[in-house]
Structure formats: structure tokens, C-alpha cells
Scaffold this active site. Structure first.
Site, short mmCIF file in Angstrom:
data_model
loop_
_atom_site.label_atom_id
_atom_site.label_comp_id
_atom_site.label_asym_id
_atom_site.label_seq_id
_atom_site.Cartn_x
_atom_site.Cartn_y
_atom_site.Cartn_z
CG HIS A 14 -1.31 42.39 -56.63
ND1 HIS A 14 -1.67 41.33 -57.43
CD2 HIS A 14 -0.22 41.98 -55.94
CE1 HIS A 14 -0.81 40.33 -57.26
NE2 HIS A 14 0.07 40.69 -56.34
CE LYS A 60 7.21 34.33 -57.29
NZ LYS A 60 6.26 35.33 -56.74
NE ARG A 117 0.31 37.80 -49.40
CZ ARG A 117 0.73 37.16 -50.47
NH1 ARG A 117 -0.07 36.97 -51.49
NH2 ARG A 117 1.94 36.65 -50.53
CB SER A 155 -1.05 35.54 -58.51
OG SER A 155 -1.02 36.94 -58.41
O1 PNS Z 1 5.55 39.39 -57.18
P1 PNS Z 1 6.89 38.85 -56.78
O2 PNS Z 1 7.17 37.57 -57.54
O3 PNS Z 1 7.05 38.70 -55.31
O4 PNS Z 1 7.99 39.95 -57.27
C1 PNS Z 1 9.37 39.71 -57.11
C2 PNS Z 1 10.17 40.84 -57.78
C3 PNS Z 1 9.82 40.96 -59.25
C4 PNS Z 1 9.88 42.14 -57.09
C5 PNS Z 1 11.70 40.48 -57.63
O5 PNS Z 1 11.94 39.21 -58.12
C6 PNS Z 1 12.60 41.47 -58.35
O6 PNS Z 1 12.80 42.57 -57.89
N1 PNS Z 1 13.15 41.07 -59.52
C7 PNS Z 1 14.04 41.90 -60.32
C8 PNS Z 1 15.50 41.46 -60.19
C9 PNS Z 1 16.15 42.10 -58.97
O7 PNS Z 1 16.38 43.29 -58.90
N2 PNS Z 1 16.46 41.27 -57.97
C10 PNS Z 1 17.07 41.76 -56.74
C11 PNS Z 1 16.02 42.07 -55.67
S1 PNS Z 1 15.24 40.61 -55.10
#
Ligand code: PNS
Length: 161
Positions: A17, A41, A90, A128
Site C-alpha cells: 500500500h 470483510k 498487483r 493484508s
Molecule cells: O481494500 P479493499 O477491501 O479492496 O477496499 C474496498 C473498498 C473499501 C474500496 C470498497 O469496498 C468500497 O469502495 N466501499 C465503499 C462502498 C462503495 O462505495 N461501494 C461501491 C464501490 S465498490
């Protein structure tokens, strides 16, 4: 000023990150690391702890802010006056999910672009979950996370034993 939002669960924020943050600072003026609650998650660390660890891991960067966000990502991006969502890639296996998310976010708000940055090949294997796996069996963490984050991980797993 060009502001990018780097969203994620960051459970915890690791060197992969940090590498993406460093790369994004080359093309943007300011990065907001936006930590999502993401209960689906079932993160190991609560939101406040993840924000705290992300602040520790990014404190030497400058031009980086860390804060929690709730709700729709694109709304948060607008609220913060940003126009770009940063995501790291990645491997090819990341692509399909990231592609879907980027298209969904574009559908929700045409004015926000998702910018993909390739993480260094040095960290292309790092997640992670893997960091937590190594921590859970007392393995070395210095190649993966900031030393203070490593301490938090060790404390957490000692607490579990
Ligand atoms: O690190 P991650 O788990 O891949 O992050 C995922 C994240 C937080 C970016 C995604 O779940 C998110 O954007 N959540 C907020 C809710 C939202 O806007 N969802 C629509 C887009 S997926």
C-alpha cells in the site's frame, strides 16, 4: 490542487500500500487514504485502529492524510473535493474485481476517474491477509509492514494465544 482518494480496508496497511501511495504522490498533489469500515470483510482491527496504523505507516510521506469514511465512496470523493480514486494492481488476478468496481463508480459518478497504479513487483504477492497469517505464527514482519504496525500485530496475536 489534484487530490486523489486511496480507499481500502487496510487491515493493516502494508508496504505494498505504501508503495502505491508513493507512486500516486508523483502524479497527484495530495492523497487521502480513506479507510472503510467494510464489515463484510470482518476486519481483525477495528476502524479506529486501522486508521491509527495507516497514520503511523504514512507519517513520513507528507501530503498524505488518513481518515475513516462511511457510505458511498464516490460521495466521499466529491465531499473531499477530489476527482480521482487510486487503486493498486498487483497481478492480473486483481483486474476483474477492480475493473467492475471502477465501472460501477464511473456509473455512479461520471466526473470521477479511477487511476490504477502498478505496485512494485517486490510487493506483488503481498496482501493484508498474508501479513496477518505470518503474524499469527510469530513470523518476521519487517519486510511487510512499518515496525510500529508490526508491534500492533504481535500484540494482537499474543493477546489471542
Ligand atoms: O481494500 P479493499 O477491501 O479492496 O477496499 C474496498 C473498498 C473499501 C474500496 C470498497 O469496498 C468500497 O469502495 N466501499 C465503499 C462502498 C462503495 O462505495 N461501494 C461501491 C464501490 S465498490
Amino acid at each position: 490542487m489534484r487530490i486523489g482518494v486511496y480507499p481500502g480496508t487496510f487491515d493493516p496497511l502494508h508496504h505494498g500500500h505504501s508503495d502505491v501511495i508513493a507512486r500516486s504522490l508523483r502524479v497527484l498533489d495530495q492523497i487521502i487514504v480513506a479507510v472503510a469500515p467494510n464489515p463484510r470483510k470482518a476486519p481483525m482491527f477495528d476502524l479506529a485502529e486501522r486508521v491509527d496504523m495507516a497514520k503511523i505507516a504514512t507519517k513520513d510521506f507528507g501530503r498524505v492524510e488518513v481518515e475513516p469514511f462511511e457510505g458511498l465512496l464516490v460521495q466521499y470523493v466529491r465531499q473531499r473535493g477530489a476527482h480521482a480514486i487510486i487503486r493498486g494492481l498487483r497481478a492480473v488476478s486483481d483486474f476483474e474485481h477492480e475493473f467492475q468496481m471502477a465501472l460501477l463508480n464511473r456509473k455512479l459518478d461520471q466526473g470521477i476517474e479511477t487511476v490504477f497504479l502498478m505496485a512494485s513487483e517486490e510487493y506483488s504477492y503481498l496482501t493484508s491477509s498474508m501479513v496477518k497469517e505470518v503474524a499469527s505464527v510469530g513470523g518476521p514482519l519487517h519486510d511487510f509492514v512499518h515496525p510500529e504496525v508490526a508491534d500492533r500485530l504481535r500484540q494482537r496475536f499474543i493477546g489471542c494465544r
